[in-house]
Design a protein around this motif. Structure first.
Motif, PDB file in Angstrom:
ATOM      1  N   LEU A  39      -9.580  10.598  -3.560  1.00 27.28           N
ATOM      2  CA  LEU A  39      -9.350   9.259  -4.092  1.00 27.28           C
ATOM      3  C   LEU A  39      -8.833   9.347  -5.522  1.00 27.28           C
ATOM      4  O   LEU A  39      -7.863   8.675  -5.880  1.00 27.28           O
ATOM      5  CB  LEU A  39     -10.629   8.423  -4.038  1.00 27.28           C
ATOM      6  N   ALA A  40      -9.443  10.191  -6.333  1.00 25.40           N
ATOM      7  CA  ALA A  40      -9.024  10.345  -7.728  1.00 25.40           C
ATOM      8  C   ALA A  40      -7.575  10.829  -7.808  1.00 25.40           C
ATOM      9  O   ALA A  40      -6.797  10.342  -8.631  1.00 25.40           O
ATOM     10  CB  ALA A  40      -9.951  11.311  -8.455  1.00 25.40           C
ATOM     11  N   ALA A  41      -7.215  11.771  -6.939  1.00 27.84           N
ATOM     12  CA  ALA A  41      -5.840  12.286  -6.943  1.00 27.84           C
ATOM     13  C   ALA A  41      -4.846  11.208  -6.537  1.00 27.84           C
ATOM     14  O   ALA A  41      -3.756  11.094  -7.113  1.00 27.84           O
ATOM     15  CB  ALA A  41      -5.731  13.491  -6.002  1.00 27.84           C
ATOM     16  N   ILE A  42      -5.204  10.387  -5.558  1.00 21.12           N
ATOM     17  CA  ILE A  42      -4.303   9.325  -5.111  1.00 21.12           C
ATOM     18  C   ILE A  42      -4.203   8.234  -6.167  1.00 21.12           C
ATOM     19  O   ILE A  42      -3.125   7.691  -6.418  1.00 21.12           O
ATOM     20  CB  ILE A  42      -4.730   8.786  -3.729  1.00 21.12           C
ATOM     21  N   LEU A  43      -5.311   7.910  -6.822  1.00 17.77           N
ATOM     22  CA  LEU A  43      -5.267   6.958  -7.937  1.00 17.77           C
ATOM     23  C   LEU A  43      -4.270   7.437  -8.992  1.00 17.77           C
ATOM     24  O   LEU A  43      -3.404   6.679  -9.437  1.00 17.77           O
ATOM     25  CB  LEU A  43      -6.654   6.807  -8.573  1.00 17.77           C
ATOM     26  N   ALA A  44      -4.380   8.689  -9.377  1.00 14.59           N
ATOM     27  CA  ALA A  44      -3.491   9.242 -10.400  1.00 14.59           C
ATOM     28  C   ALA A  44      -2.042   9.273  -9.926  1.00 14.59           C
ATOM     29  O   ALA A  44      -1.121   8.924 -10.682  1.00 14.59           O
ATOM     30  CB  ALA A  44      -3.955  10.645 -10.787  1.00 14.59           C
ATOM     31  N   ALA A  45      -1.821   9.645  -8.671  1.00 16.42           N
ATOM     32  CA  ALA A  45      -0.461   9.695  -8.125  1.00 16.42           C
ATOM     33  C   ALA A  45       0.160   8.298  -8.085  1.00 16.42           C
ATOM     34  O   ALA A  45       1.340   8.124  -8.415  1.00 16.42           O
ATOM     35  CB  ALA A  45      -0.475  10.314  -6.729  1.00 16.42           C
ATOM     36  N   GLU A  46      -0.627   7.304  -7.704  1.00 15.91           N
ATOM     37  CA  GLU A  46      -0.088   5.942  -7.660  1.00 15.91           C
ATOM     38  C   GLU A  46       0.136   5.385  -9.055  1.00 15.91           C
ATOM     39  O   GLU A  46       1.050   4.587  -9.255  1.00 15.91           O
ATOM     40  CB  GLU A  46      -0.988   5.028  -6.818  1.00 15.91           C
ATOM     41  N   ASP A  47      -0.657   5.792 -10.026  1.00 13.71           N
ATOM     42  CA  ASP A  47      -0.407   5.389 -11.414  1.00 13.71           C
ATOM     43  C   ASP A  47       0.973   5.872 -11.853  1.00 13.71           C
ATOM     44  O   ASP A  47       1.761   5.114 -12.424  1.00 13.71           O
ATOM     45  CB  ASP A  47      -1.462   5.975 -12.363  1.00 13.71           C
ATOM     46  N   VAL A  48       1.255   7.135 -11.582  1.00  8.71           N
ATOM     47  CA  VAL A  48       2.557   7.718 -11.953  1.00  8.71           C
ATOM     48  C   VAL A  48       3.674   7.050 -11.170  1.00  8.71           C
ATOM     49  O   VAL A  48       4.712   6.677 -11.730  1.00  8.71           O
ATOM     50  CB  VAL A  48       2.561   9.245 -11.722  1.00  8.71           C
ATOM     51  N   ALA A  49       3.462   6.861  -9.868  1.00  8.72           N
ATOM     52  CA  ALA A  49       4.489   6.228  -9.038  1.00  8.72           C
ATOM     53  C   ALA A  49       4.780   4.807  -9.507  1.00  8.72           C
ATOM     54  O   ALA A  49       5.932   4.361  -9.497  1.00  8.72           O
ATOM     55  CB  ALA A  49       4.048   6.221  -7.575  1.00  8.72           C
ATOM     56  N   VAL A  58       1.635  -2.840  -3.509  1.00  6.91           N
ATOM     57  CA  VAL A  58       1.548  -1.983  -2.321  1.00  6.91           C
ATOM     58  C   VAL A  58       0.675  -0.756  -2.560  1.00  6.91           C
ATOM     59  O   VAL A  58       0.628   0.140  -1.733  1.00  6.91           O
ATOM     60  CB  VAL A  58       2.946  -1.568  -1.802  1.00  6.91           C
ATOM     61  N   ARG A  59      -0.020  -0.716  -3.682  1.00  9.42           N
ATOM     62  CA  ARG A  59      -0.933   0.406  -3.957  1.00  9.42           C
ATOM     63  C   ARG A  59      -2.039   0.436  -2.912  1.00  9.42           C
ATOM     64  O   ARG A  59      -2.494  -0.605  -2.442  1.00  9.42           O
ATOM     65  CB  ARG A  59      -1.580   0.255  -5.336  1.00  9.42           C
ATOM     66  N   THR A  60      -2.498   1.640  -2.583  1.00  8.02           N
ATOM     67  CA  THR A  60      -3.635   1.790  -1.678  1.00  8.02           C
ATOM     68  C   THR A  60      -4.936   1.967  -2.449  1.00  8.02           C
ATOM     69  O   THR A  60      -6.005   1.990  -1.867  1.00  8.02           O
ATOM     70  CB  THR A  60      -3.454   3.002  -0.745  1.00  8.02           C
ATOM     71  N   THR A  61      -4.814   2.107  -3.762  1.00  7.12           N
ATOM     72  CA  THR A  61      -5.985   2.263  -4.619  1.00  7.12           C
ATOM     73  C   THR A  61      -5.957   1.182  -5.689  1.00  7.12           C
ATOM     74  O   THR A  61      -4.907   0.634  -5.993  1.00  7.12           O
ATOM     75  CB  THR A  61      -5.995   3.642  -5.300  1.00  7.12           C
ATOM     76  N   CYS A  62      -7.111   0.909  -6.264  1.00  7.64           N
ATOM     77  CA  CYS A  62      -7.207  -0.081  -7.338  1.00  7.64           C
ATOM     78  C   CYS A  62      -7.656   0.628  -8.599  1.00  7.64           C
ATOM     79  O   CYS A  62      -8.779   1.150  -8.654  1.00  7.64           O
ATOM     80  CB  CYS A  62      -8.201  -1.170  -6.961  1.00  7.64           C
ATOM     81  N   TYR A  63      -6.795   0.668  -9.600  1.00  5.17           N
ATOM     82  CA  TYR A  63      -7.155   1.364 -10.837  1.00  5.17           C
ATOM     83  C   TYR A  63      -8.186   0.592 -11.649  1.00  5.17           C
ATOM     84  O   TYR A  63      -8.902   1.173 -12.451  1.00  5.17           O
ATOM     85  CB  TYR A  63      -5.920   1.686 -11.675  1.00  5.17           C
ATOM     86  N   VAL A  64      -8.318  -0.706 -11.424  1.00  5.22           N
ATOM     87  CA  VAL A  64      -9.324  -1.496 -12.140  1.00  5.22           C
ATOM     88  C   VAL A  64     -10.717  -1.177 -11.610  1.00  5.22           C
ATOM     89  O   VAL A  64     -11.639  -0.891 -12.369  1.00  5.22           O
ATOM     90  CB  VAL A  64      -9.045  -3.007 -12.013  1.00  5.22           C
ATOM     91  N   HIS A  65     -10.866  -1.223 -10.289  1.00  4.96           N
ATOM     92  CA  HIS A  65     -12.170  -0.988  -9.666  1.00  4.96           C
ATOM     93  C   HIS A  65     -12.397   0.480  -9.322  1.00  4.96           C
ATOM     94  O   HIS A  65     -13.494   0.854  -8.901  1.00  4.96           O
ATOM     95  CB  HIS A  65     -12.307  -1.847  -8.403  1.00  4.96           C
ATOM     96  N   ARG A  66     -11.347   1.300  -9.430  1.00  2.99           N
ATOM     97  CA  ARG A  66     -11.409   2.750  -9.175  1.00  2.99           C
ATOM     98  C   ARG A  66     -11.924   3.050  -7.770  1.00  2.99           C
ATOM     99  O   ARG A  66     -12.865   3.830  -7.575  1.00  2.99           O
ATOM    100  CB  ARG A  66     -12.262   3.449 -10.228  1.00  2.99           C
TER     101      ARG A  66
END
Length: 151
Positions: A39-49, A58-66
């Protein structure tokens, strides 16, 4: 407005080994406290993307709620009246979300006001993001982040 190039797709995202890249210092420990390292890796990857054009919708993760987006989509913070995400324009109310995390999982949107499932582009984005999030959560240790579900 006509797009001359297709928008960036999350289908091109993939997990990178530590040897492949060293993240900038400001990102290195951003999700260090999250026990689920995938999950942490996907959060970081989607931040960069997202910095490079991925739509936040269209993110699959939420950086606010982590967390995975399907786990927090029912939070009032995720209602966006202006864009219509989790909003019923027919009766001007918040659209409710039901998520079943049991494999393979399911997501449903419904409106308590008019009783009609909201079928707008924005609400289809919510469904796709949540379904993809469920797929990613159940994805195990696959090298690719996720597969976009058909529906």
């Amino acid at each position: 407005m006509v797009l001359r190039t297709p928008p960036p797709s999350r289908a091109h995202l993939r997990l990178l080994a530590a040897a492949d890249t060293a993240p900038p210092a400001r990102r290195r420990d951003r999700y260090g406290e999250i026990a689920d390292r995938r999950l942490a890796a996907i959060l970081a990857a989607e931040d960069v993307a997202e910095e490079h054009g991925l739509s936040a919708h269209v993110r699959t993760t939420c950086y606010v709620h982590r967390c995975w987006v399907h786990q927090c989509i029912s939070d009032p913070m995720h209602v966006l009246i202006v864009t219509g995400h989790r909003w019923c324009r027919r009766c001007d109310r918040t659209v409710e979300v039901r998520v079943d995390e049991t494999f393979p999982g399911s997501v449903e949107l419904f409106c308590d006001g008019c009783g009609v499932p909201p079928d707008t582009v924005a609400n289809r984005e919510v469904l796709l993001a949540c379904r993809t999030s469920l797929s990613a959560m159940h994805g195990g240790e696959a090298s690719t982040l996720y597969v976009v579900p058909d529906r």
